[in-house]
Design a protein around this motif. Structure first.
Motif, PDB file in Angstrom:
ATOM      1  N   GLU A 171      -9.020  58.974  30.647  1.00 52.83           N
ATOM      2  CA  GLU A 171     -10.146  59.156  29.739  1.00 52.83           C
ATOM      3  C   GLU A 171      -9.673  59.586  28.347  1.00 52.83           C
ATOM      4  O   GLU A 171     -10.201  59.114  27.343  1.00 52.83           O
ATOM      5  N   SER A 172      -8.659  60.455  28.291  1.00 53.50           N
ATOM      6  CA  SER A 172      -8.186  60.946  26.995  1.00 53.50           C
ATOM      7  C   SER A 172      -7.423  59.887  26.199  1.00 53.50           C
ATOM      8  O   SER A 172      -7.365  59.947  24.983  1.00 53.50           O
ATOM      9  N   THR A 173      -6.849  58.924  26.897  1.00 48.05           N
ATOM     10  CA  THR A 173      -6.099  57.867  26.203  1.00 48.05           C
ATOM     11  C   THR A 173      -6.936  56.604  26.041  1.00 48.05           C
ATOM     12  O   THR A 173      -6.453  55.622  25.483  1.00 48.05           O
ATOM     13  N   GLY A 174      -8.128  56.635  26.538  1.00 46.31           N
ATOM     14  CA  GLY A 174      -8.967  55.434  26.471  1.00 46.31           C
ATOM     15  C   GLY A 174      -8.450  54.333  27.355  1.00 46.31           C
ATOM     16  O   GLY A 174      -8.762  53.172  27.163  1.00 46.31           O
ATOM     17  N   LYS A 185      -2.733  53.680  27.923  1.00 45.98           N
ATOM     18  CA  LYS A 185      -1.340  53.904  28.342  1.00 45.98           C
ATOM     19  C   LYS A 185      -1.159  53.563  29.790  1.00 45.98           C
ATOM     20  O   LYS A 185      -2.020  53.631  30.571  1.00 45.98           O
ATOM     21  N   SER A 187      -7.715  64.360  39.639  1.00 49.62           N
ATOM     22  CA  SER A 187      -8.505  64.845  38.500  1.00 49.62           C
ATOM     23  C   SER A 187      -7.688  64.774  37.210  1.00 49.62           C
ATOM     24  O   SER A 187      -8.196  64.358  36.170  1.00 49.62           O
ATOM     25  N   LYS A 188      -6.438  65.169  37.283  1.00 49.18           N
ATOM     26  CA  LYS A 188      -5.558  65.118  36.112  1.00 49.18           C
ATOM     27  C   LYS A 188      -5.339  63.674  35.663  1.00 49.18           C
ATOM     28  O   LYS A 188      -5.312  63.382  34.469  1.00 49.18           O
ATOM     29  N   GLU A 212      -8.486  62.496  33.862  1.00 51.29           N
ATOM     30  CA  GLU A 212      -8.515  63.098  32.526  1.00 51.29           C
ATOM     31  C   GLU A 212      -7.548  62.379  31.590  1.00 51.29           C
ATOM     32  O   GLU A 212      -7.865  62.121  30.433  1.00 51.29           O
ATOM     33  N   PHE A 213      -6.358  62.039  32.097  1.00 53.24           N
ATOM     34  CA  PHE A 213      -5.368  61.334  31.292  1.00 53.24           C
ATOM     35  C   PHE A 213      -5.890  59.974  30.831  1.00 53.24           C
ATOM     36  O   PHE A 213      -5.809  59.623  29.671  1.00 53.24           O
TER      37      PHE A 213
END
Length: 71
Positions: free
Chosen positions: A65-68, A71, A58-59, A62-63
């Protein structure tokens, strides 16, 4: 690179820094240094290299998705 893994069946769930470097066009030492800083990636040669353990999926999502996915 997508790798299908059946949990509990495949012990080789990871990817080596060399394999990932080839896919991303980065040096394998760069990959190792980057993953060392991430708390959601583990390394285990017995399991094939770097992988995201079940408790961190899950983390990891989220990572990404948050960075598009950059990274």
């Amino acid at each position: 690179m997508v790798r299908e893994v059946r949990v509990g069946v495949d012990d080789d769930v990871g990817i080596s820094s060399g394999e990932l470097a080839g896919v991303l066009g980065a040096g394998d030492s760069t990959i190792r240094n980057y993953f060392r800083e991430m708390d959601l990636v583990e390394s285990d040669n017995g399991r094939g290299g770097y992988f995201v353990p079940g408790y961190a999926i899950s983390k990891a999502v989220e990572f990404v998705e948050s960075t598009g996915g950059s990274k």
